[in-house]
Design an enzyme around this catalytic site. Sequence first.
Site, PDB file in Angstrom:
ATOM      1  CG  HIS A 240      -9.504   9.784   0.119  1.00 38.03           C
ATOM      2  ND1 HIS A 240      -8.220  10.107   0.496  1.00 38.03           N
ATOM      3  CD2 HIS A 240      -9.405   9.310  -1.152  1.00 38.03           C
ATOM      4  CE1 HIS A 240      -7.394   9.847  -0.498  1.00 38.03           C
ATOM      5  NE2 HIS A 240      -8.099   9.347  -1.510  1.00 38.03           N
TER       6      HIS A 240
ATOM      7  CD  GLU B  91      -5.672  10.823  -3.429  1.00 34.91           C
ATOM      8  OE1 GLU B  91      -4.860  10.241  -2.699  1.00 34.91           O
ATOM      9  OE2 GLU B  91      -6.572  10.226  -4.054  1.00 34.91           O
TER      10      GLU B  91
ATOM     11  CG  ASP C 115      -7.609   5.753  -1.664  1.00 33.20           C
ATOM     12  OD1 ASP C 115      -8.079   6.536  -2.503  1.00 33.20           O
ATOM     13  OD2 ASP C 115      -6.412   5.427  -1.648  1.00 33.20           O
TER      14      ASP C 115
ATOM     15  CB  ALA D 160      -2.469   4.470  -8.642  1.00 29.62           C
TER      16      ALA D 160
ATOM     17  N   GLY E  11       1.701   6.750   0.148  1.00 26.46           N
ATOM     18  CA  GLY E  11       1.891   7.914  -0.696  1.00 26.46           C
ATOM     19  C   GLY E  11       2.688   9.007  -0.014  1.00 26.46           C
TER      20      GLY E  11
END
Length: 379
Positions: free
Chosen positions: A63, A133, A275, A144, A222
Site C-alpha cells: 500500500h 484504494e 501509505d 484525502a 478512514g
Amino acid sequence: MFFTFFSILNVVKLVNGRIITPYREIQGNIEIENGRIKRIYEGNDYGENLDGLAVVPGFIDIHIHGIRGYDYTSWDNKDDFIKNAFGMKKSLLEHGVTTFLPTTVTMPKENLIEACKAIGEITDLSIEGIHLEGPFISEKHAGAQDVRYIRVPDINEVKECFQYSKGKLRTITIAPEKDLDFVSKLWNLGIYPSIGHTDADYETGVRAFLLGANRTTHLFNGMKEFHHRDPGIILASLNYSRYIEIISDFIHINKEVIRFLISQFGVNRFVAITDAISATDLGDGEYSLGKTRITVKNGIAMTSNGKLAGSTLTMDRAFRNLANIVGLQNASLMCSYNPAKSIGLEDRGVIEVGKRADLVVLDEKMNVKKVYVNGEEVI
C-alpha cells in the site's frame, strides 16, 4: 565420442550474517542458487562476508502511492504510470523494499484503466501488481480521496481493470456497506478484497470478512470510529479479519496501541504498510495526491481541511519503529512475510530454503546497507 551436459549455475554465498528467520536467529550463512535460497547453515565458510550484520527478508509494501516525486495517483496515460512505477522502484530499493504494489486513489474510470494497462505491461520482479484504494468507498470516510469520483461498486469496471492488468490486479480497498455481494465477486475473480474507507457497522463488517475479505486497510484510519455501544468495523476487523494493515509512523497510530494490538492478537495478522505519497524523501511543502492538494509540515501530510493524507513513512523506518517495540523477528514478519501472504505471494517474504532470495542487510542501527533481489545485489 562422449558428450558432457551441464548447466551453469549462478551461486552466491553470503557468510557470517545474523540471519533473521521466523523460527529463530542464526549466526551463519546463506547459499543462493539461481536466485533462490538453497541452503541456510551455521559455521564458517567463504563468500561475501557480512561481518555479523543482520539479514532480513526484503520488505514488501502492498500500500504505497508514491515516493521522491513519483506517484501512482494522478496520470492520464499508461506511459506516465509506467515511468512513475519504475521511479518508485528505484527509490524504494534504497529503503529495502524488494516488492511493492503501486497504489491508486479514487479517480475517474479512464485514469484507472490506464493505471491497470501500465501494470499489465510491466514485467519486473519488484512490481508484482496493483492495489486499487477505491473508487468504491464511503464518501463519509473518504479522507484525502476525491469524493467526486467515488462510485457505486461495478463488477464490470473491475473486470475491465483486471483484464487490462493481465491478471495483476491483486487487491481492492472497498466499503462493504455499498454492496456486500461485491466482496464475493472480487474473491471469485482472484482479487483480494480489503475493507477500508468505510462506515460499515459491526455486523456488516463481520459478514464482509466471512464472505471473503481478507484484510483491513490501515486500521483506525478512514473508517467509523470505535464506540463501546457501536464497535463498528474496528472490532469486526480485530475479531475476523485475517490480515490488518498498520501504518507504524506513530502518527496514524500511537506506538502503545500497536504494542497492545500485537500483545493481544499476535503478530501474524498485522501487515506493515507505509501509505506513502510522493512527498516522501522530499521534505515539507505542497504536493498532490490524485486530484487533491496536500501540505506536508514536519513530515505530516494533511489536506486543507486538516485530514491526514497518506504518510511520508519509508519501510525501513517502519521496520525500525516496529523492531524497537516487538523485536527484529516480529518486525520482519510484519514488514515482509505477512504482506506477502496477504496477497498470495508464496515465494518470498521469508528467509527459507526454496524462497526467492530477496534480502536486506542492516547495520547495528537497522539502516539498510545492502539489498538483494532474486539473489543479485542491487544496492
